[in-house]
Design an enzyme around this catalytic site. Structure first.
Site, PDB file in Angstrom:
ATOM      1  N   GLY A  44       0.648  -1.275   0.005  1.00 27.61           N
ATOM      2  CA  GLY A  44      -0.053  -0.040   0.041  1.00 27.61           C
ATOM      3  C   GLY A  44       0.966   1.285  -0.085  1.00 27.61           C
ATOM      4  O   GLY A  44       1.860   1.520   0.693  1.00 27.61           O
ATOM      5  N   GLU A 124      11.139  -4.498  16.374  1.00 27.07           N
ATOM      6  CA  GLU A 124      12.608  -4.447  16.396  1.00 27.07           C
ATOM      7  C   GLU A 124      13.196  -3.372  15.412  1.00 27.07           C
ATOM      8  O   GLU A 124      14.302  -2.719  15.968  1.00 27.07           O
ATOM      9  CB  GLU A 124      13.224  -5.832  15.888  1.00 27.07           C
ATOM     10  CG  GLU A 124      14.705  -5.922  16.013  1.00 27.07           C
ATOM     11  CD  GLU A 124      15.298  -5.743  17.544  1.00 27.07           C
ATOM     12  OE1 GLU A 124      15.908  -4.784  17.889  1.00 27.07           O
ATOM     13  OE2 GLU A 124      15.224  -6.757  18.405  1.00 27.07           O
ATOM     14  N   VAL A 127      13.844   0.845  16.727  1.00 22.46           N
ATOM     15  CA  VAL A 127      15.010   1.249  17.278  1.00 22.46           C
ATOM     16  C   VAL A 127      16.138   0.587  17.017  1.00 22.46           C
ATOM     17  O   VAL A 127      16.686  -0.610  16.797  1.00 22.46           O
ATOM     18  CB  VAL A 127      14.813   0.809  19.051  1.00 22.46           C
ATOM     19  CG1 VAL A 127      16.054   1.664  19.666  1.00 22.46           C
ATOM     20  CG2 VAL A 127      13.416   1.216  19.377  1.00 22.46           C
ATOM     21  N   ILE A 131      20.646  -2.950  14.728  1.00 18.05           N
ATOM     22  CA  ILE A 131      21.124  -3.649  16.118  1.00 18.05           C
ATOM     23  C   ILE A 131      19.790  -4.313  16.778  1.00 18.05           C
ATOM     24  O   ILE A 131      18.817  -3.584  16.824  1.00 18.05           O
ATOM     25  CB  ILE A 131      21.422  -2.502  16.807  1.00 18.05           C
ATOM     26  CG1 ILE A 131      22.608  -1.782  16.475  1.00 18.05           C
ATOM     27  CG2 ILE A 131      21.982  -2.952  18.463  1.00 18.05           C
ATOM     28  CD1 ILE A 131      23.121  -0.480  16.960  1.00 18.05           C
ATOM     29  N   GLY A 182      18.669   7.840   2.620  1.00 20.54           N
ATOM     30  CA  GLY A 182      17.454   7.077   3.082  1.00 20.54           C
ATOM     31  C   GLY A 182      17.500   6.885   4.382  1.00 20.54           C
ATOM     32  O   GLY A 182      16.979   6.160   5.067  1.00 20.54           O
ATOM     33  N   GLU A 185      14.056  10.870   8.314  1.00 17.70           N
ATOM     34  CA  GLU A 185      12.719  10.582   8.288  1.00 17.70           C
ATOM     35  C   GLU A 185      12.007  11.639   6.993  1.00 17.70           C
ATOM     36  O   GLU A 185      12.770  12.533   6.757  1.00 17.70           O
ATOM     37  CB  GLU A 185      12.048  11.287   9.728  1.00 17.70           C
ATOM     38  CG  GLU A 185      12.407  10.378  10.729  1.00 17.70           C
ATOM     39  CD  GLU A 185      12.209   8.778  10.674  1.00 17.70           C
ATOM     40  OE1 GLU A 185      10.937   8.547  10.630  1.00 17.70           O
ATOM     41  OE2 GLU A 185      13.120   8.184  10.722  1.00 17.70           O
ATOM     42  N   ASP A 196      13.373  11.881  17.042  1.00 16.26           N
ATOM     43  CA  ASP A 196      13.474  10.529  16.918  1.00 16.26           C
ATOM     44  C   ASP A 196      14.553   9.730  17.739  1.00 16.26           C
ATOM     45  O   ASP A 196      13.915   8.529  18.105  1.00 16.26           O
ATOM     46  CB  ASP A 196      14.234  10.344  15.495  1.00 16.26           C
ATOM     47  CG  ASP A 196      14.246   9.075  14.948  1.00 16.26           C
ATOM     48  OD1 ASP A 196      13.328   8.416  14.491  1.00 16.26           O
ATOM     49  OD2 ASP A 196      15.546   8.406  15.147  1.00 16.26           O
ATOM     50  N   LYS A 200      12.737   6.601  20.444  1.00 15.13           N
ATOM     51  CA  LYS A 200      13.508   5.179  20.758  1.00 15.13           C
ATOM     52  C   LYS A 200      13.810   5.111  22.117  1.00 15.13           C
ATOM     53  O   LYS A 200      13.824   4.181  22.793  1.00 15.13           O
ATOM     54  CB  LYS A 200      14.885   5.258  19.795  1.00 15.13           C
ATOM     55  CG  LYS A 200      14.504   5.311  18.311  1.00 15.13           C
ATOM     56  CD  LYS A 200      15.661   5.581  17.375  1.00 15.13           C
ATOM     57  CE  LYS A 200      15.135   5.456  16.093  1.00 15.13           C
ATOM     58  NZ  LYS A 200      16.352   6.197  15.097  1.00 15.13           N
ATOM     59  N   GLY A 293      18.824   3.201   7.468  1.00 10.50           N
ATOM     60  CA  GLY A 293      18.877   2.794   5.885  1.00 10.50           C
ATOM     61  C   GLY A 293      17.989   1.587   5.354  1.00 10.50           C
ATOM     62  O   GLY A 293      17.658   0.875   6.477  1.00 10.50           O
TER      63      GLY A 293
END
Ligand code: NAP
Ligand code: HSE
Length: 315
Positions: A44, A124, A127, A131, A182, A185, A196, A200, A293
Site C-alpha cells: 500500500g 525491532e 529502534v 542492532i 535514505g 525521516e 526521533d 527510541k 537505511g
C-alpha cells in the site's frame, strides 16, 4: 509443498522496498531455516503510478485492502506517522494478524494502548536499525534491573556530525546526503531536533520499566545549533560531539554532548548507532551497528518476520 506466509506491506518507500528486496533475495534461505516461504502479496502506497523496484505483485492506495486481504497473513507497517498507521495496525491485530512495525513515533506515543490492545506486535526495526536491541533488552530486563543506557540512537544526526567533523561538510550538505541515502525521516526535523532519538529512548525506557514513559518526559535537544566551530573546538580539545540519548535511573535525556576520545561512543561514526547498557550483574554491554537505511532496517523487520513464522509453527 512447504508452507507459505503472505505479507502485506503498508508503505513501500526506503524500508518497504528494502524489505521486498530482501524477501526476493533471501526468501529461500528463510524457507530453509523456518520451513515457511515468505511472499509479498500486496503493498500500500500513496502514489500507485510511480515505478517501484522491485515491483510488488499488487500495488494499491487502499491501505485497508492490504490489511484485510485474505492472502495477507502478516502486516508490515513501514509507512510511518500516527495516522492512518495506528488505525491500520489495530485493525490488523483485531483480525488476528501479527504486525511488524518500524514506527518509533507511534510506538513511543501510544505505548500503553498498543501494549494493552492485544495481538502480536513486533517492533525491532523501530529502534537502532539493524542492532537487535529490542530482542536483547526484552531478555535482559528479565534477568536484572537495567540501571543505565547511554546511546547514539539516530543515524542521520550521527552521519551529519561525522561529515561536519571529518569531511568539512556544512550542516546543510551533510543533511542532504543523509536524506539521499535514505537515513532521514520524511520530516527531517524529527531527526535533527532530537525527537526521533527521544521516541527510541522512550521505547527502551518503557521496556525497562514495564510501564509507559512519555515523550514529554524527555529532556530533549537536537543538533540544529551545533556549528562547525563548536565541532572543531571540541576536536582540538580531544573531544567529539555526539547526539547522546541517556536513560539513568529513570531520567531521560537527549542532547549533544562533547565526549572524551576514550568514551565508547566517541568512535561511533557515520550512520552507525551504539548502546552501552549497564546492569548490576552484566556490568557494561555495548551493541553497535548500522542505525538507519533501507537494508539495515529491513534486516530487523525480517528478524521479526522469522519470530512470527516460528511462533506460528509452534501453535
Ligand atoms: P519513506 O521512504 O518516506 O516511505 C514511506 C512509504 O509509506 C511510501 O511508500 C509512502 O507512499 C507510504 N505512505 C506514507 N504515508 C502514507 C499514506 N498516508 N497513505 C498511503 N501511503 C503512505 O519512509 P521510510 O524511510 O521507508 O520509513 C518508513 C517508516 O520506517 C517510518 O516509520 C520510519 O520512521 C521508519 N524507519 C525508517 C528507517 C530508515 O532508515 N529510513 C529506519 C528505521 C525505521 P509513496 O511511496 O507513494 O509516497
Ligand atoms: N531517521 C532515523 C535515523 C531512521 O536517522 O536514525 C532510523 O530509525
Amino acid at each position: 509443498m512447504g508452507k507459505e506466509i503472505g505479507i502485506g506491506l503498508l508503505g513501500y518507500g526506503t524500508v518497504g522496498a528494502a524489505v521486498a528486496q530482501m524477501v526476493q533475495d533471501h526468501g529461500f534461505r528463510i524457507a530453509t531455516e523456518t520451513g515457511t516461504l515468505p511472499l509479498i502479496r500486496v503493498a500500500g502506497v500513496r502514489d500507485t503510478s510511480r515505478h517501484r523496484d522491485p515491483m510488488p505483485p499488487v500495488l494499491t492506495s487502499n491501505l485497508l485492502e492490504v490489511v484485510e486481504a485474505p492472502e495477507v497473513d502478516v502486516v508490515i507497517e513501514v509507512m510511518g506517522g500516527m495516522n492512518p498507521a495506528g488505525a491500520l495496525i489495530r485493525k490488523a491485530l483485531q483480525l488476528g494478524k501479527p504486525v511488524i512495525t518500524a514506527n518509533k513515533m507511534l510506538m513511543a506515543e501510544q505505548w500503553a494502548d498498543l501494549m494493552e490492545f492485544g495481538g502480536e506486535l513486533h517492533f525491532e526495526a523501530a529502534v537502532a536499525g539493524a542492532i537487535p536491541i529490542v530482542e536483547t533488552l526484552s531478555t535482559l530486563v528479565a534477568t536484572q534491573p537495567i540501571t543505565r543506557i547511554e546511546a547514539i540512537l539516530n543515524g542521520t544526526t550521527n552521519y551529519i556530525l561525522t561529515q561536519m567533523r571529518h569531511a568539512g561538510k556544512t550542516y546543510d550538505e551533510a543533511l542532504a546526503e543523509a536524506q539521499a541515502l535514505g537515513y532521514a525521516e520524511a520530516e527531517p526535523s524529527s531527526d535533527v531536533e532530537g525527537w526521533d532519538a527521544a521516541y527510541k529512548l522512550v521505547i527502551l525506557a518503557s521496556m525497562i520499566e514495564g510501564d509507559a514513559r512519555l515523550v514529554g518526559e524527555v529532556d530533549r535537544d537536537g543538533i540544529t545549533l551545533v556549528s562547525q566551530e563548536n565541532i572543531q573546538k571540541a576536536s582540538a580539545a580531544g573531544r567529539t560531539i555526539k547526539l547522546v540519548a541517556q536513560y539513568e535511573r529513570g531520567d531521560l535525556t537527549v542532547g549533544p554532548v562533547a565526549l572524551e576520545s576514550d568514551h565508547p561512543l566517541a568512535s561511533v561514526d557515520g550512520v552507525e548507532n551504539a548502546l552501552v547498557i549497564e546492569g548490576p550483574a552484566l556490568g557494561r554491554l555495548m551493541l553497535r551497528g548500522a542505525g538507519a537505511g533501507g537494508l539495515a532496517t529491513a534486516t530487523s523487520v525480517l528478524s521479526d518476520l522469522i519470530r512470527v513464522i516460528r511462533r506460528r509453527s509452534e501453535q
